[in-house]
Design an enzyme around this catalytic site. Structure first.
Site, short mmCIF file in Angstrom:
data_model
loop_
_atom_site.label_atom_id
_atom_site.label_comp_id
_atom_site.label_asym_id
_atom_site.label_seq_id
_atom_site.Cartn_x
_atom_site.Cartn_y
_atom_site.Cartn_z
N CYS A 1 18.37 -24.57 -27.44
CA CYS A 1 18.88 -24.10 -25.36
C CYS A 1 18.18 -25.00 -25.31
O CYS A 1 16.65 -25.68 -25.42
CB CYS A 1 18.72 -22.94 -24.88
SG CYS A 1 17.96 -22.90 -23.52
N LEU B 1 9.13 -9.91 -21.68
CA LEU B 1 9.18 -8.99 -20.49
C LEU B 1 9.29 -7.74 -20.81
O LEU B 1 8.35 -7.03 -21.55
CB LEU B 1 10.40 -9.14 -20.51
CG LEU B 1 11.39 -10.92 -20.38
CD1 LEU B 1 13.21 -10.14 -20.80
CD2 LEU B 1 11.19 -11.13 -19.20
N ARG C 1 19.06 4.62 -19.61
CA ARG C 1 18.44 3.71 -19.68
C ARG C 1 19.50 2.28 -18.36
O ARG C 1 18.88 1.34 -18.87
CB ARG C 1 19.48 2.85 -20.88
CG ARG C 1 19.03 3.05 -22.54
CD ARG C 1 19.83 2.30 -23.62
NE ARG C 1 19.08 1.14 -23.32
CZ ARG C 1 20.23 0.35 -24.37
NH1 ARG C 1 21.56 0.71 -24.98
NH2 ARG C 1 19.87 -1.02 -24.79
N ASP D 1 9.89 -3.15 -23.64
CA ASP D 1 11.00 -3.67 -24.71
C ASP D 1 11.24 -2.00 -25.87
O ASP D 1 12.76 -1.88 -25.77
CB ASP D 1 10.20 -4.56 -25.82
CG ASP D 1 10.92 -4.48 -27.16
OD1 ASP D 1 11.83 -5.03 -26.79
OD2 ASP D 1 10.28 -4.66 -28.56
N CYS E 1 23.35 -10.50 -36.42
CA CYS E 1 22.56 -11.22 -35.74
C CYS E 1 20.98 -11.35 -37.41
O CYS E 1 20.69 -10.69 -36.93
CB CYS E 1 21.78 -10.51 -34.55
SG CYS E 1 20.25 -11.48 -33.99
N CYS F 1 24.02 -22.48 -28.32
CA CYS F 1 23.62 -21.53 -28.93
C CYS F 1 25.02 -20.35 -29.63
O CYS F 1 24.69 -20.43 -30.54
CB CYS F 1 23.08 -20.61 -27.61
SG CYS F 1 23.91 -20.15 -26.28
N ASN G 1 -0.26 -1.47 -48.65
CA ASN G 1 0.13 -0.94 -48.12
C ASN G 1 -1.07 -1.21 -46.56
O ASN G 1 -1.21 -1.75 -45.22
CB ASN G 1 0.79 0.35 -47.77
CG ASN G 1 2.02 0.62 -47.48
OD1 ASN G 1 2.56 -0.36 -48.10
ND2 ASN G 1 2.50 1.81 -48.97
N ASP H 1 14.48 -4.48 -20.36
CA ASP H 1 14.17 -5.68 -20.15
C ASP H 1 14.69 -6.96 -19.40
O ASP H 1 14.37 -7.42 -18.14
CB ASP H 1 13.20 -6.21 -20.87
CG ASP H 1 12.15 -5.26 -21.65
OD1 ASP H 1 11.61 -3.52 -20.19
OD2 ASP H 1 11.89 -5.28 -22.65
N CYS I 1 19.23 -19.49 -31.73
CA CYS I 1 19.36 -19.89 -30.35
C CYS I 1 18.10 -19.70 -29.60
O CYS I 1 18.93 -20.60 -27.66
CB CYS I 1 20.68 -18.10 -30.23
SG CYS I 1 18.86 -17.07 -29.97
#
Length: 376
Positions: free
Chosen positions: A247, A169, A57, A134, A214, A194, A280, A140, A243
């Site tokens: 902003c 992104l 990463r 992503d 979150c 935020c 489904n 990103d 958040c």
């Protein structure tokens, strides 16, 4: 000079194909970000959705042999919709967050990156690249920050001063040593809107998110929603964006640059009761092209049940009782039982008691007890 000229050609072409902002960064290791990721893991703040090892990463050369640079792109998405259906008593509606409006952004950005790669291949012999949006190993946000797309806000989101944080992104690692762009200075200053607005305290400090707390993350999990957060979702069934809403950089931002991201009001604000009864196949056919469908229908249905409980929607009782009594999934049975209790009708409490006598799952029985605790 040749790479500088090619860079300018790429920037011009990117505008022709609808890329709202583009930046160039070196492919050097993200050393500071690596230390940050290690801290996140030690603190237990990671979401678990991340792909790859910390080394993968943060070291682009592990992802592309001969990596020299990274091209970062950003596409803006709208924040308001026309003809938004009303959520009223007897016809309550849920809400997908703005990042799930229109066609799945992974598809759209990958198409843009593919066009960019073809453009470069036609001009550079031996060109190699690897693109991701992503779901790849690279962050990103870290790439976009290095490439000057924007700065990383205290809410941990990428903020492009002219676009706000309502942007998608993506990036492309390349074997071309493009001249890098300069990162932007931090633009948050003393603002803490935020952090102050986060309903769960997930923003534990400026620029640090505990994903486990979150609500945007929790709407995508498949287990029971933590008790203390069930009343905080309102009617959101995928994502959470307080958040972003508070902003200052997003004040007045509503960018309709891409037809693909325009919302279908009936999809992004679906009837909650309809979601309880969807198969489904129907779910995939109706919502499959939206980013918010990626975890399947179970989290969406669980969140729809919580939203109906939030509204204390008595017209949904029959459907909720059916789910509690018949659904094969413990999370759905248990959440429905909790919601029935939250709505607070005596007949509902009696149904919970009857169902509890037959229930075999300890988890579901616990939820039934929580539902009965609402009885006054």
């Amino acid at each position: 000079m040749a790479y500088e000229k090619l860079k300018e050609e790429i920037i011009t072409y990117s505008k022709e194909i609808g890329i709202d902002k583009i930046g160039f960064a070196s492919a050097a290791p993200f050393s500071q970000f690596k230390a940050r990721l290690e801290e996140q893991q030690e603190l237990g703040y990671a979401s678990g959705f991340e792909k790859g090892t910390i080394e993968e990463r943060t070291e682009p050369s592990l992802l592309l042999s001969g990596a020299e640079s990274i091209i970062a792109i950003a596409l803006a998405y709208p924040t308001r919709m026309k003809n938004s259906p009303k959520s009223v008593k007897g016809d309550r509606r849920g809400m997908f967050c703005r990042a799930s409006w229109g066609t799945d952004y992974h598809i759209v950005l990958n198409e843009k990156l593919e066009k960019l790669s073809e453009f470069i291949k036609d001009r550079v012999e031996g060109f190699t690249c690897r693109s991701m949006v992503d779901t790849g190993e690279l962050s990103d946000r870290a790439v976009a920050e290095r490439a000057g797309i924007g700065f990383s806000g205290k809410n941990t989101l990428m903020i492009a001063p002219e676009l706000g944080s309502y942007i998608y992104l993506g990036e492309m690692i390349t074997n071309i040593p493009f001249p890098p762009d300069q990162p932007l200075d931090d633009g948050c200053g003393d603002c803490t809107k935020c952090l102050d607005a986060c309903p769960t305290g997930a923003l534990v400090e400026p620029g640090r998110l505990n994903a486990q707390q979150c609500l945007a993350f929790l709407t995508q999990t498949k287990g029971f929603m933590p008790d203390e957060h069930r009343d905080k979702l309102g009617n959101l069934i995928y994502g959470f964006e307080t958040c972003q809403v508070v902003c200052p950089y997003n004040r007045g931002i509503d960018l309709h640059f891409h037809e693909e991201f325009e919302p279908d009001p009936e999809l992004v604000k679906p009837r909650l009761v309809d979601l309880l009864n969807i198969s489904n196949r129907e779910f995939k056919e109706k919502f499959g092209k939206m980013a918010g469908s990626w975890r399947g229908k179970k989290p969406i249905q669980r969140n729809a049940i919580l939203a109906l409980a939030h509204y204390k929607e008595t017209s949904a009782m029959e459907d909720l009782i059916r789910l509690m009594e018949e659904d094969p999934r413990p999370v759905i049975r248990g959440t429905a039982a909790w919601a029935i209790g939250k709505i607070g009708e005596e007949d509902g409490f009696k149904k919970i008691e009857a169902a509890m006598a037959l229930e075999e799952s300890d988890e579901v029985i616990e939820e039934m007890k929580k539902g009965l605790a609402f009885r006054k």
